[in-house]
Design a protein around this motif. Structure first.
Motif, PDB file in Angstrom:
ATOM      1  N   UNK A  80      85.739  19.295 138.456  1.00  0.00           N
ATOM      2  CA  UNK A  80      84.502  18.651 137.989  1.00  0.00           C
ATOM      3  C   UNK A  80      84.487  18.593 136.453  1.00  0.00           C
ATOM      4  N   UNK A  81      84.007  17.477 135.959  1.00  0.00           N
ATOM      5  CA  UNK A  81      84.045  17.246 134.510  1.00  0.00           C
ATOM      6  C   UNK A  81      83.326  18.335 133.720  1.00  0.00           C
ATOM      7  N   UNK A  82      82.270  18.913 134.284  1.00  0.00           N
ATOM      8  CA  UNK A  82      81.541  19.950 133.540  1.00  0.00           C
ATOM      9  C   UNK A  82      82.358  21.233 133.367  1.00  0.00           C
ATOM     10  N   UNK A  83      83.420  21.387 134.154  1.00  0.00           N
ATOM     11  CA  UNK A  83      84.292  22.563 134.043  1.00  0.00           C
ATOM     12  C   UNK A  83      85.653  22.222 133.430  1.00  0.00           C
ATOM     13  N   UNK A  84      85.869  20.954 133.125  1.00  0.00           N
ATOM     14  CA  UNK A  84      87.177  20.488 132.675  1.00  0.00           C
ATOM     15  C   UNK A  84      87.713  21.181 131.433  1.00  0.00           C
ATOM     16  N   UNK A  85      86.909  21.273 130.381  1.00  0.00           N
ATOM     17  CA  UNK A  85      87.392  21.886 129.133  1.00  0.00           C
ATOM     18  C   UNK A  85      87.726  23.360 129.344  1.00  0.00           C
ATOM     19  N   UNK A  86      86.897  24.055 130.101  1.00  0.00           N
ATOM     20  CA  UNK A  86      87.159  25.474 130.396  1.00  0.00           C
ATOM     21  C   UNK A  86      88.465  25.635 131.188  1.00  0.00           C
ATOM     22  N   UNK A  87      88.652  24.791 132.198  1.00  0.00           N
ATOM     23  CA  UNK A  87      89.865  24.869 133.027  1.00  0.00           C
ATOM     24  C   UNK A  87      91.093  24.513 132.204  1.00  0.00           C
ATOM     25  N   UNK A  88      90.986  23.480 131.378  1.00  0.00           N
ATOM     26  CA  UNK A  88      92.117  23.123 130.513  1.00  0.00           C
ATOM     27  C   UNK A  88      92.486  24.276 129.588  1.00  0.00           C
ATOM     28  N   UNK A  89      91.512  24.949 129.052  1.00  0.00           N
ATOM     29  CA  UNK A  89      91.782  26.082 128.159  1.00  0.00           C
ATOM     30  C   UNK A  89      92.497  27.204 128.912  1.00  0.00           C
ATOM     31  N   UNK A  90      92.038  27.508 130.111  1.00  0.00           N
ATOM     32  CA  UNK A  90      92.704  28.549 130.915  1.00  0.00           C
ATOM     33  C   UNK A  90      94.107  28.114 131.331  1.00  0.00           C
ATOM     34  N   UNK A  91      94.244  26.863 131.725  1.00  0.00           N
ATOM     35  CA  UNK A  91      95.544  26.332 132.125  1.00  0.00           C
ATOM     36  C   UNK A  91      96.521  26.356 130.950  1.00  0.00           C
ATOM     37  N   UNK A  92      96.006  26.081 129.762  1.00  0.00           N
ATOM     38  CA  UNK A  92      96.840  26.114 128.558  1.00  0.00           C
ATOM     39  C   UNK A  92      97.406  27.507 128.324  1.00  0.00           C
ATOM     40  N   UNK A  93      96.591  28.520 128.545  1.00  0.00           N
ATOM     41  CA  UNK A  93      97.067  29.901 128.366  1.00  0.00           C
ATOM     42  C   UNK A  93      98.228  30.202 129.295  1.00  0.00           C
ATOM     43  N   UNK A  94      98.188  29.639 130.480  1.00  0.00           N
ATOM     44  CA  UNK A  94      99.246  29.875 131.465  1.00  0.00           C
ATOM     45  C   UNK A  94     100.477  29.011 131.194  1.00  0.00           C
ATOM     46  N   UNK A  95     100.286  27.710 131.096  1.00  0.00           N
ATOM     47  CA  UNK A  95     101.411  26.780 131.041  1.00  0.00           C
ATOM     48  C   UNK A  95     101.984  26.596 129.642  1.00  0.00           C
ATOM     49  N   UNK A  96     101.162  26.788 128.626  1.00  0.00           N
ATOM     50  CA  UNK A  96     101.605  26.477 127.268  1.00  0.00           C
ATOM     51  C   UNK A  96     101.728  27.720 126.388  1.00  0.00           C
ATOM     52  N   UNK A  97     101.825  28.890 127.001  1.00  0.00           N
ATOM     53  CA  UNK A  97     101.911  30.138 126.221  1.00  0.00           C
ATOM     54  C   UNK A  97     103.078  30.112 125.248  1.00  0.00           C
ATOM     55  N   UNK A  98     104.193  29.511 125.656  1.00  0.00           N
ATOM     56  CA  UNK A  98     105.357  29.429 124.766  1.00  0.00           C
ATOM     57  C   UNK A  98     105.566  28.014 124.229  1.00  0.00           C
ATOM     58  N   UNK A  99     104.611  27.128 124.458  1.00  0.00           N
ATOM     59  CA  UNK A  99     104.624  25.751 123.945  1.00  0.00           C
ATOM     60  C   UNK A  99     105.906  24.999 124.281  1.00  0.00           C
ATOM     61  N   UNK A 100     106.400  25.211 125.490  1.00  0.00           N
ATOM     62  CA  UNK A 100     107.646  24.569 125.911  1.00  0.00           C
ATOM     63  C   UNK A 100     107.391  23.181 126.487  1.00  0.00           C
ATOM     64  N   UNK A 101     106.323  23.041 127.246  1.00  0.00           N
ATOM     65  CA  UNK A 101     106.055  21.771 127.909  1.00  0.00           C
ATOM     66  C   UNK A 101     105.491  20.736 126.949  1.00  0.00           C
ATOM     67  N   UNK A 102     105.675  19.475 127.334  1.00  0.00           N
ATOM     68  CA  UNK A 102     105.021  18.340 126.676  1.00  0.00           C
ATOM     69  C   UNK A 102     103.953  17.846 127.641  1.00  0.00           C
ATOM     70  N   UNK A 103     102.690  18.192 127.407  1.00  0.00           N
ATOM     71  CA  UNK A 103     101.637  17.724 128.313  1.00  0.00           C
ATOM     72  C   UNK A 103     101.459  16.208 128.182  1.00  0.00           C
ATOM     73  N   UNK A 104     101.368  15.529 129.322  1.00  0.00           N
ATOM     74  CA  UNK A 104     101.210  14.071 129.332  1.00  0.00           C
ATOM     75  C   UNK A 104     100.213  13.672 130.419  1.00  0.00           C
ATOM     76  N   UNK A 105      99.512  12.591 130.141  1.00  0.00           N
ATOM     77  CA  UNK A 105      98.618  11.999 131.134  1.00  0.00           C
ATOM     78  C   UNK A 105      99.406  10.936 131.869  1.00  0.00           C
ATOM     79  N   UNK A 106      99.632  11.154 133.162  1.00  0.00           N
ATOM     80  CA  UNK A 106     100.457  10.254 133.959  1.00  0.00           C
ATOM     81  C   UNK A 106      99.640   9.614 135.073  1.00  0.00           C
ATOM     82  N   UNK A 107      99.950   8.364 135.399  1.00  0.00           N
ATOM     83  CA  UNK A 107      99.316   7.765 136.576  1.00  0.00           C
ATOM     84  C   UNK A 107      99.919   8.383 137.842  1.00  0.00           C
TER      85      UNK A 107
END
Length: 187
Positions: A80-107
């Motif tokens: 849900x959009x009202x939780x999106x920024x919070x979830x993205x922040x938590x997801x970033x801590x998990x997936x981007x801790x070492x900044x290895x991935x290139x996050x992309x918006x894909x269809x």
């Protein structure tokens, strides 16, 4: 990068996240819907070094990356959009801790239509990209690599089981896991 991803999402609509590996079986965030999905131009590959989660600096393990070329079946999760920024922040801590991935918006194509989903991709130019590995290298990694979340072998098996549960076939992963089965059976 997190702020850029939040800005690119915009917050006006619900957030979609594309899972192709451990996110499928361990999303670690609340979502209101999940759908099977396919992204074109990318494929799942067990070609990313893991020096913490599934290996160590001395004996790196492997995790999946989303590499260019082909197509990839996975799962999209709607937040849900009202939780999106919070979830993205938590997801970033998990997936981007070492900044290895290139996050992309894909269809992502789903049975209910196309959605724009955040996916964590891997550049072939990244020092975390393994390049081509031999069967012997995969065997050694499966036999010995272990990190804070367990072994590479367990990670690969768990991902394959979950893909099958979602009716997704990954022939390359099946082939890689047969390497260790042949080694264990002595053939």
């Amino acid at each position: 990068m997190l702020q850029r991803a939040i800005a690119e999402w915009g917050g006006e609509d619900d957030l979609w996240i594309f899972g192709y590996g451990s996110l499928i079986w361990r999303p670690d965030f609340d979502f209101v819907e999940q759908r099977p999905a396919r992204v074109h131009g990318w494929h799942r590959a067990l070609k990313m070094w893991s020096r913490i989660n599934r290996g160590t600096p001395e004996r790196p393990g492997l995790v999946f990356g989303l590499l260019t070329g082909g197509c990839c079946r996975g799962v999209v999760f709607r937040v849900r959009k009202e939780h999106g920024a919070e979830i993205l922040t938590r997801l970033w801590s998990r997936e981007m801790a070492t900044a290895v991935y290139d996050p992309r918006w894909l269809p992502a194509e789903t049975p209910a239509g196309r959605v724009r989903a955040l996916a964590f991709t891997l550049s072939r130019k990244s020092p975390s990209h393994t390049g081509e590995l031999t069967e012997e290298e995969y065997r050694a990694i499966f036999a010995f690599a272990s990190g804070i979340y367990g072994t590479t072998l367990d990670y690969a098996h768990r991902t394959l089981e979950e893909l099958k549960r979602h009716d997704i076939r990954d022939r390359n992963l099946e082939r890689l896991l047969r390497l260790i089965q042949r080694q264990q059976s002595g053939s």
